[in-house]
Design an enzyme around this catalytic site. Structure first.
Site, PDB file in Angstrom:
ATOM      1  N   CYS A 152      -4.691  -3.120   3.152  1.00 27.68           N
ATOM      2  CA  CYS A 152      -4.403  -2.928   4.475  1.00 27.68           C
ATOM      3  C   CYS A 152      -5.814  -3.219   5.467  1.00 27.68           C
ATOM      4  CB  CYS A 152      -4.021  -1.356   4.744  1.00 27.68           C
ATOM      5  SG  CYS A 152      -3.272  -1.212   6.342  1.00 27.68           S
ATOM      6  N   LYS A 170      -9.569   1.285  -1.758  1.00 27.29           N
ATOM      7  CA  LYS A 170     -10.056   0.906  -0.511  1.00 27.29           C
ATOM      8  C   LYS A 170     -11.090   1.275   0.013  1.00 27.29           C
ATOM      9  CE  LYS A 170      -7.240   0.969   4.050  1.00 27.29           C
ATOM     10  NZ  LYS A 170      -5.763   1.486   4.670  1.00 27.29           N
ATOM     11  N   GLU A 213       0.968  -1.074  -0.036  1.00 29.57           N
ATOM     12  CA  GLU A 213      -0.013   0.101   0.178  1.00 29.57           C
ATOM     13  C   GLU A 213       1.123   1.194   0.045  1.00 29.57           C
ATOM     14  OE1 GLU A 213      -3.411   1.906   3.079  1.00 29.57           O
ATOM     15  OE2 GLU A 213      -1.810   0.572   3.863  1.00 29.57           O
TER      16      GLU A 213
END
Length: 310
Positions: free
Chosen positions: A168, A123, A46
């Site tokens: 993440c 995300k 990320e």
């Protein structure tokens, strides 16, 4: 067998002063090493191009647009795409995206072996907070600088298989894997930047945080019979430590490779996509065993609602 030789390219710290060009050189060095080891796909973390900037607060969030990429590839990243095409290696990496119409996302892309972008993910599960929080040991301001992703959890046919992406905090949510699992995903690629210290529970040591990292990834892999490749940016960024622990997990939930440092480190493993078939046709044969008539709460409410007190 459908073998994909996967290189998990953990990256050490990126300091605030480091240029995109310097970071890309490190990424290319890892890619060259991966090529020498026969990799078909390289997976980076990320926010692979910059430091983890959401640890800092800016009153005017537009000041932080300097950390965002307005196009991909761009001048700084073009050499990375060119080297990937030269090596005939697919790649996945994360970056901060600023769209032409002014939206800010924490984004990851997937390329094919020619360096062409074939998939994009933004995300969904943003952790942290919006305003400066005096109660925290350090700030985690992703909700200030990013919008929740708007593309959903898609999968792509690439490298002879079905590949998905997450970023993440997404790895901690079972819905992430299940939505891709319902599309037959065979490999999930996840980059992360995770602080070594819990901002709201400082007594929680790095070993406990690594335990939860493994637990989340292994559970997602096993419960959806998929490979998962989870790759960290790690080390001390301007006084703020991130843990490593990059790992490759097989469809049985077993760790087949794991990083041992918090530096630039490469893990290469041959992943047989056909190894996903057993779980998908037995215990996790969704068509035979799922009972969706009982799952309504998953999409009808967000917060937990306990039953009435007696």
């Amino acid at each position: 067998m459908r073998i994909v030789n996967v290189a998990a390219a953990q990256m050490g710290p990126i300091q605030k002063a480091d240029s995109r060009e310097a970071v890309v050189k490190r990424m290319i060095a890892l890619m060259d090493e991966a090529k020498a080891k026969g990799a078909d796909l390289i997976v980076y973390p990320e926010l692979a191009l910059t430091t983890f900037f959401p640890r800092w607060y800016a009153e005017d969030r537009a000041e932080f647009d300097i950390w965002f990429e307005r196009e991909m590839p761009n001048a700084a990243t073009k050499p990375l795409f060119e080297r990937a095409a030269q090596h005939r290696m697919a790649m996945n990496f994360g970056y901060a995206e600023l769209t032409p119409d002014g939206h800010h996302f924490n984004t990851a892309i997937l390329t094919d072996k020619s360096g062409k972008i074939v998939g994009k993910y933004r995300k969904v599960h943003l952790p942290g907070h919006v305003e400066y929080d005096t109660k925290r040991s350090h700030q985690h301001l992703e909700k200030r600088y990013f919008e929740p992703g708007d593309l959903g959890f898609n999968v792509w046919r690439e490298l002879g298989g079905i590949i998905g992406m997450a970023i993440c905090n997404d790895r901690r949510w079972p819905e992430t894997y299940r939505v891709m699992g319902l599309q037959g995903v065979e490999m999930v690629l996840i980059g992360y930047n995770t602080p070594s210290v819990n901002a709201e529970r400082s007594e929680e040591g790095v070993e406990k945080r690594l335990f939860h990292n493994r637990l989340s990834v292994q559970a997602g892999a096993y419960q959806n019979s998929t490979w998962v490749v989870a790759v960290a940016k790690a080390g001390n960024e301007d006084g703020h430590p991130l843990f490593g622990g990059s790992l490759i997990v097989d469809p049985n939930g077993e760790i087949v490779a794991e990083a041992r440092t918090e530096d630039d480190e490469l893990l290469v493993h041959p992943c047989d996509l056909d190894a996903t078939n057993f779980g998908k046709t037995t215990i996790f044969n969704f068509a035979q065993h799922r009972r969706i008539e009982h799952y309504g709460l998953i999409t009808s409410q967000t917060g937990a609602v306990p039953p009435p007190e007696k």
